[in-house]
Design an enzyme around this catalytic site. Structure first.
Site, PDB file in Angstrom:
ATOM      1  N   GLU A  71      18.564   4.610   0.009  1.00  0.00           N
ATOM      2  CA  GLU A  71      17.083   4.817  -0.542  1.00  0.00           C
ATOM      3  C   GLU A  71      16.374   3.266  -0.228  1.00  0.00           C
ATOM      4  O   GLU A  71      16.768   2.530  -0.374  1.00  0.00           O
ATOM      5  CB  GLU A  71      17.195   4.752  -2.228  1.00  0.00           C
TER       6      GLU A  71
ATOM      7  N   GLU B 199      11.779   8.294 -12.419  1.00  0.00           N
ATOM      8  CA  GLU B 199      12.241   6.807 -12.502  1.00  0.00           C
ATOM      9  C   GLU B 199      11.052   6.031 -12.475  1.00  0.00           C
ATOM     10  O   GLU B 199      10.563   5.392 -11.556  1.00  0.00           O
ATOM     11  CB  GLU B 199      13.017   6.559 -11.285  1.00  0.00           C
TER      12      GLU B 199
END
Length: 277
Positions: free
Chosen positions: A150, A249
């Site tokens: 990520e 998120e």
């Protein structure tokens, strides 16, 4: 085109509740079918697995341990001299993933060491990361697990994070060349670093194993004010045939459940995916 499948990131959502099991229960009763946990390591994995099962949640993502947070560590994958600690953390993550029935682990790259110049250490960090990722791919393949990379933005969130653009992550994935390593696309970070979301989503989606969302710049709900048009982005992911999960998120701006009105309206329009789809 199938509707998108959403996952509650319980490290971020339901901050009004003190424990991960309580947050998992709240996610289940809010209509989620899946959940993700940044770092589950403060709780016994069996307790988390039991709670998830009770409320019908599938766990879809955890992170590798951050390392020594007091020393400012935020993942160890690319950090020179921390290879042994990375491997130990990976073993712990695999134990948790297996106990939780969780198929994906975000392999955190970590930060440029304090006081070091990014350009000066980049070559060495690349080498360490590639070596660790090859090792991780082998370990994960034995357990039928996927590792994710990520990029995290270095403009707002984490100025010293090593992996900060989709281009950098894609180049590393190409060098490692293992099918069970994929890209984690956090749209919040991608927008801040590179913009051009439509082009980048189309280009990199074949490499993507997991998506995460938050509004920019405040990192609130997709339905909160900001520069991203989420109905358009969700439609784009559907049109491009994305089949994975979309992780929520973000930092709720008020009560988490009230803040989920954006998701309830998506479900009203598109329906909810059938279990097992």
């Amino acid at each position: 085109m199938a509707p998108l499948r959403f996952s509650a990131n319980v490290s971020w959502l339901f901050p009004e509740l003190p424990s991960l099991p309580a947050r998992l229960r709240a996610a289940g009763s809010s209509g989620f079918e899946a959940a993700e946990i940044g770092w589950p390591y403060g709780e016994p994995p069996e307790a988390l697995a039991r709670t998830a099962q009770e409320v019908g949640l599938q766990l879809v993502l955890i992170n590798t341990p951050p390392g020594d947070r007091e020393k400012g560590e935020m993942g160890l994958g690319a950090v020179p001299g921390r290879q042994a600690a990375f491997r130990d953390g990976l073993e712990q993550a695999v134990l948790y993933a297996k106990a939780l029935g969780c198929p994906r682990i975000h392999l955190m790259a970590g930060r440029v060491p304090q006081g070091a110049d990014r350009a000066a250490v980049r070559g060495e960090m690349d080498t360490v990361f590639l070596e660790n990722l090859r090792h991780a791919a082998g370990v994960l393949a034995q357990e039928n697990l996927v590792g994710l990379l990520e990029p995290i933005n270095t403009r707002i969130t984490d100025p010293r994070y090593f992996l900060d653009t989709p281009q950098q992550a894609a180049a590393i994935l190409e060098k490692v060349g293992r099918p069970n390593l994929q890209l984690q696309m956090d749209i919040f970070h991608w927008q801040i670093m590179d913009g051009n979301l439509t082009g980048n989503i189309r280009k990199f989606l074949p490499l993507v194993g997991h998506v995460q969302v938050a509004q920019v710049p405040g990192r609130g709900e997709p339905g909160s004010p900001g520069e991203l048009n989420f109905p358009y982005l969700f439609q784009l992911l559907e049109d491009e045939g994305y089949k994975g999960f979309v992780g929520c998120e973000y930092q709720p701006r008020g009560d988490t459940v009230e803040g989920l009105s954006w998701l309830r309206s998506y479900w009203d329009k598109r329906g909810r995916p059938q279990a097992g789809q």
